[in-house]
Design an enzyme around this catalytic site. Structure first.
Site, mmCIF file in Angstrom:
data_model
loop_
_atom_site.group_PDB
_atom_site.id
_atom_site.type_symbol
_atom_site.label_atom_id
_atom_site.label_comp_id
_atom_site.label_asym_id
_atom_site.label_seq_id
_atom_site.Cartn_x
_atom_site.Cartn_y
_atom_site.Cartn_z
ATOM 1 N N ASP A 152 2.966 -14.582 5.979
ATOM 2 C CA ASP A 152 3.341 -13.863 4.758
ATOM 3 C C ASP A 152 4.103 -14.827 3.861
ATOM 4 O O ASP A 152 4.963 -15.567 4.345
ATOM 5 C CB ASP A 152 4.256 -12.674 5.128
ATOM 6 C CG ASP A 152 4.055 -11.469 4.223
ATOM 7 O OD1 ASP A 152 3.665 -11.671 3.063
ATOM 8 O OD2 ASP A 152 4.287 -10.338 4.682
ATOM 9 N N HIS A 188 2.627 -16.656 -4.735
ATOM 10 C CA HIS A 188 3.354 -15.654 -3.932
ATOM 11 C C HIS A 188 2.969 -15.688 -2.463
ATOM 12 O O HIS A 188 3.626 -15.071 -1.643
ATOM 13 C CB HIS A 188 3.105 -14.260 -4.511
ATOM 14 C CG HIS A 188 3.786 -14.052 -5.826
ATOM 15 N ND1 HIS A 188 4.959 -13.356 -5.962
ATOM 16 C CD2 HIS A 188 3.479 -14.505 -7.071
ATOM 17 C CE1 HIS A 188 5.337 -13.363 -7.225
ATOM 18 N NE2 HIS A 188 4.456 -14.052 -7.924
HETATM 19 P P1 ADQ Z 1 2.769 -8.050 -0.593
HETATM 20 O O1 ADQ Z 1 1.781 -8.671 0.318
HETATM 21 O O2 ADQ Z 1 2.325 -6.790 -1.242
HETATM 22 O O3 ADQ Z 1 3.284 -9.076 -1.702
HETATM 23 P P2 ADQ Z 1 5.624 -7.501 0.251
HETATM 24 O O4 ADQ Z 1 6.443 -8.665 -0.122
HETATM 25 O O5 ADQ Z 1 6.016 -6.920 1.555
HETATM 26 O O6 ADQ Z 1 4.072 -7.775 0.361
HETATM 27 O O7 ADQ Z 1 5.831 -6.433 -0.887
HETATM 28 C C1 ADQ Z 1 5.354 -5.161 -0.724
HETATM 29 C C2 ADQ Z 1 6.025 -4.197 -1.701
HETATM 30 O O8 ADQ Z 1 5.243 -3.017 -1.702
HETATM 31 C C3 ADQ Z 1 7.434 -3.827 -1.262
HETATM 32 O O9 ADQ Z 1 8.233 -3.629 -2.399
HETATM 33 C C4 ADQ Z 1 7.219 -2.517 -0.526
HETATM 34 O O10 ADQ Z 1 8.286 -1.611 -0.563
HETATM 35 C C5 ADQ Z 1 6.008 -1.941 -1.228
HETATM 36 N N1 ADQ Z 1 5.240 -1.148 -0.273
HETATM 37 C C6 ADQ Z 1 4.689 -1.559 0.870
HETATM 38 N N2 ADQ Z 1 4.152 -0.501 1.525
HETATM 39 C C7 ADQ Z 1 4.397 0.565 0.783
HETATM 40 C C8 ADQ Z 1 4.133 1.972 0.926
HETATM 41 N N3 ADQ Z 1 3.549 2.475 2.000
HETATM 42 N N4 ADQ Z 1 4.509 2.784 -0.065
HETATM 43 C C9 ADQ Z 1 5.129 2.286 -1.136
HETATM 44 N N5 ADQ Z 1 5.433 1.002 -1.309
HETATM 45 C C10 ADQ Z 1 5.072 0.164 -0.370
HETATM 46 C C11 ADQ Z 1 3.002 -10.434 -2.033
HETATM 47 C C12 ADQ Z 1 3.067 -11.456 -0.886
HETATM 48 C C13 ADQ Z 1 4.429 -11.396 -0.199
HETATM 49 C C14 ADQ Z 1 5.545 -11.602 -1.241
HETATM 50 C C15 ADQ Z 1 5.343 -10.689 -2.439
HETATM 51 C C16 ADQ Z 1 6.312 -11.028 -3.558
HETATM 52 O O11 ADQ Z 1 2.026 -11.231 0.055
HETATM 53 O O12 ADQ Z 1 4.539 -12.373 0.823
HETATM 54 O O13 ADQ Z 1 6.795 -11.308 -0.639
HETATM 55 O O14 ADQ Z 1 4.026 -10.797 -2.972
HETATM 56 O O15 ADQ Z 1 6.255 -12.379 -3.879
#
Ligand code: ADQ
Length: 466
Positions: A371, A162
C-alpha cells in the site's frame, strides 16, 4: 511565484461538490486535495466519472463552490475501457502493487492511456494561467507533465504518486518502461509516499536510464534537464476527522457496534475491496487464530467493511467471490445461534460513522500486501479514546508502517503472524496500549494532510525554474 499563487490540481477523478458526501468511498485522495484547494482558491480538473459519446467529450463543465472551482470532462466508453479499466487499473495498479501475476499488457490500452493523457493536456492547458502552480496526481496521469510541456507550459509542475513504486527488477517487466519514466522527468518535483518507493525510483533512473542521481538531494539529471524526487508521506485531515468524534452519527455508530458486540472485543477492517488490501490473507489469519485458540471464539467479533470498487475489472470480481467464500467458511465452522464471528459488510459508510465504528473496536486490522500509505491506519488511531485506546495491527508493507512503528507490525502473508498479533492485541494491558497510542497519535496529528500539502507546495515553489 508569489506566496498566494493559484493551485491547479489535476487528477483522474474530481470530487464535484454535490458528490462530496461520498468522498470516503473515492479513496483518501479526495479529502486530502479539497483542503489544499480551499486554501488557495484553486482549480481542480479531471474526469467527471461519466461516460458520454465521443463527440461530447471535449466539453469542460465547471462549477465553483466553497472557493474551489472544479472543471470536469466526460470520457468515451472506449477511453474508460482502455485508459481507466485497462492501462491504469489492469497494468499499472497491479504491477506497482507487486502483482505481476495480475498485470496485463495490451498495446491498445497503452495507446488509450496516452490518448487520454493527451486529451487532459489539451483541455486543461487553456485553463492554466502563467503563475499557477500545477500539481498532477497519481498513476493515471504519469505522462501528463510531458504532454503539458509539449504545449509550451512553463509553470512549475509537480507530480505525486499515491501508490508504491516497484523495485527495478519488477518494473522493467513493463513494456516501454523507459518511455514512461522519461515522461516523468518533465515534472519539476516528483513526490513518493515513502523513502522506500523513492529509493526504488532513483535506483531505476540510475541503473536503467543512466541518469545522474544525487541520493542526498533527490535530484535526477538526464539529457540536460533536472528534476527533484522526494518522499512526502501523506496524512489525514486531522482537524476535520477528529472533530467528527463530536457528531451524532459517530456516537450512534459507536453505540450500534458496541451494543451488538456486547462483552466481546470488536476487531475492525475497513478497506476498498481490492486485492492489494490483503483481505483473503486477513481472513486466513483470523481463521488460524480461531484454530489455535478455540476457547476464545466468544471473545472476538471481526467486522470487515469493504465496499466494492472497480467492478468492471475481472480481478476485482474474483476477489469478491473469494472473500464471500472465506467468510462463509469461518462462520460455517464457528457460528452459534447467538454468535457470528465474522461480519462482512459490502458497503461504504460516512467518515462520521467510520469514526464511531473505529472507536468501538478495540483492535484495528490493517493488513495490505502492499500500500502506498494507507489512511485507514491513521484514521483508526485518530478515533481512539486516549484513556482506553485500541490496538492497531498494521502490515509492514503499508507505507504507513514507516511512521507507525508502535503499531503491532505484521507480515500479512503469514497467517501465524496475524494470529499471534491478534492474540497479543486481545491481551495487551491498558498501560501498553496507552504508551503505543501516545506515540502513534503524535505522528497522525502532526504529520497531517495540511502539513503534507504545505511541504510539497513549498518544495515545488523552491525548485529551479523550468
Ligand atoms: P486507497 O487505496 O483508497 O488510497 P486508503 O489510504 O486506505 O486507500 O484510503 C481509503 C479512504 O477511503 C480512507 O479515507 C477510508 O476511510 C475510506 N474508506 C475505505 N473504506 C471505506 C468504506 N467502507 N466506507 C467509507 N469509506 C471508506 C490511495 C492509496 C493509498 C494512499 C491513499 C492516499 O492506495 O496507499 O494512502 O491513496 O494517498
Amino acid at each position: 511565484m508569489s506566496a498566494d499563487a493559484r493551485l491547479v490540481v489535476i487528477s483522474n477523478r474530481v470530487a464535484v461538490p454535490k458528490a462530496r458526501g461520498a468522498a470516503g468511498a473515492q479513496g483518501g485522495l479526495a479529502g486530502a486535495l479539497h483542503s489544499a484547494l480551499k486554501d488557495r482558491s484553486g482549480l481542480w480538473f479531471g474526469w467527471s466519472g461519466e461516460e458520454s459519446e465521443s463527440g461530447r467529450t471535449g466539453n469542460v463543465s465547471t462549477q465553483t463552490s466553497d472557493g474551489v472551482t472544479t472543471a470536469t470532462i466526460d470520457l468515451s466508453e472506449r477511453d474508460v475501457e482502455e485508459y481507466y479499466n485497462g492501462y491504469a487499473n489492469s497494468t499499472l495498479w497491479p504491477l506497482f502493487h507487486y502483482r505481476l501475476d495480475l498485470a496485463q499488457y495490451e498495446r491498445e490500452t497503452g495507446k488509450g492511456y496516452e490518448r487520454v493523457n493527451e486529451r487532459f493536456a489539451e483541455l486543461v492547458s487553456p485553463l492554466i494561467e502563467e503563475d499557477d502552480l500545477v500539481w498532477v496526481h497519481d498513476y493515471h496521469l504519469v505522462p501528463l507533465g510531458e504532454r503539458l510541456r509539449s504545449r509550451g507550459l512553463k509553470n512549475r509542475i509537480g507530480f505525486f504518486l499515491h501508490i508504491p513504486w516497484p523495485a527495478t527488477r519488477l518494473f522493467v517487466s513493463l513494456p516501454y518502461h523507459e518511455r514512461l519514466v522519461r515522461t516523468m522527468l518533465h515534472y519539476d518535483l516528483i513526490g513518493f509516499q515513502t523513502k522506500e518507493w523513492l529509493d526504488s525510483f532513483l535506483h531505476y533512473c540510475r541503473t536503467e536510464l543512466g541518469a545522474e542521481v544525487d541520493e542526498e538531494t533527490g535530484s535526477v539529471t538526464l539529457d540536460g534537464r533536472t528534476t527533484t524526487a522526494r518522499a512526502y508521506p501523506i496524512g489525514i485531515d486531522w482537524d476535520h476527522f477528529s472533530a467528527l468524534g463530536e457528531t451524532k452519527d459517530a456516537w450512534e455508530a459507536e453505540q450500534r457496534l458496541a451494543t451488538s458486540t456486547r462483552d466481546r472485543t470488536a476487531m475492525i477492517g475497513v478497506d476498498r475491496l481490492d486485492y492489494s488490501k490483503g483481505l483473503p490473507e486477513r481472513l486466513d489469519g483470523i481463521s488460524r487464530f480461531f484454530d489455535k485458540n478455540p476457547e476464545r471464539t466468544r471473545d472476538l467479533v471481526f467486522v470487515q467493511i469493504a465496499p466494492p470498487s472497480r467492478e468492471d475489472v475481472d480481478s476485482y470480481q474474483a476477489i469478491r467471490a473469494t472473500l464471500e467464500q472465506k467468510a462463509g467458511q469461518i462462520n460455517g465452522a464457528r457460528s452459534e445461534v447467538d454468535l457470528v464471528p465474522v461480519r462482512y459488510v459490502n458497503r461504504g459508510y460516512s467518515h462520521s460513522e467510520l469514526f464511531g465504528f473505529f472507536r468501538a473496536s478495540k483492535i484495528g486490522l490493517v493488513t495490505p500486501l502492499r500500500d502506498g500509505m494507507n489512511l485507514v491506519a491513521k484514521e483508526y488511531i485518530a478515533a481512539q479514546d486516549p484513556e482506553d485506546p485500541g490496538v492497531l495491527i498494521l502490515s509492514r508493507f503499508a507505507g504507513a508502517a514507516a511512521q507507525m512503528e508502535d503499531a503491532l507490525l505484521v507480515n500479512p502473508h503469514s497467517p501465524d503472524d496475524l494470529a499471534h498479533a491478534i492474540k497479543t492485541a486481545l491481551d495487551m494491558p491498558r498501560d501498553e496500549r496507552k504508551a503505543r497510542y501516545e506515540k502513534l497519535i503524535a505522528t497522525v496529528r502532526d504529520d497531517n494532510v495540511q502539513d503534507w500539502t504545505k511541504t510539497f507546495l513549498e518544495d515545488l515553489d523552491r525548485v529551479v525554474e523550468y
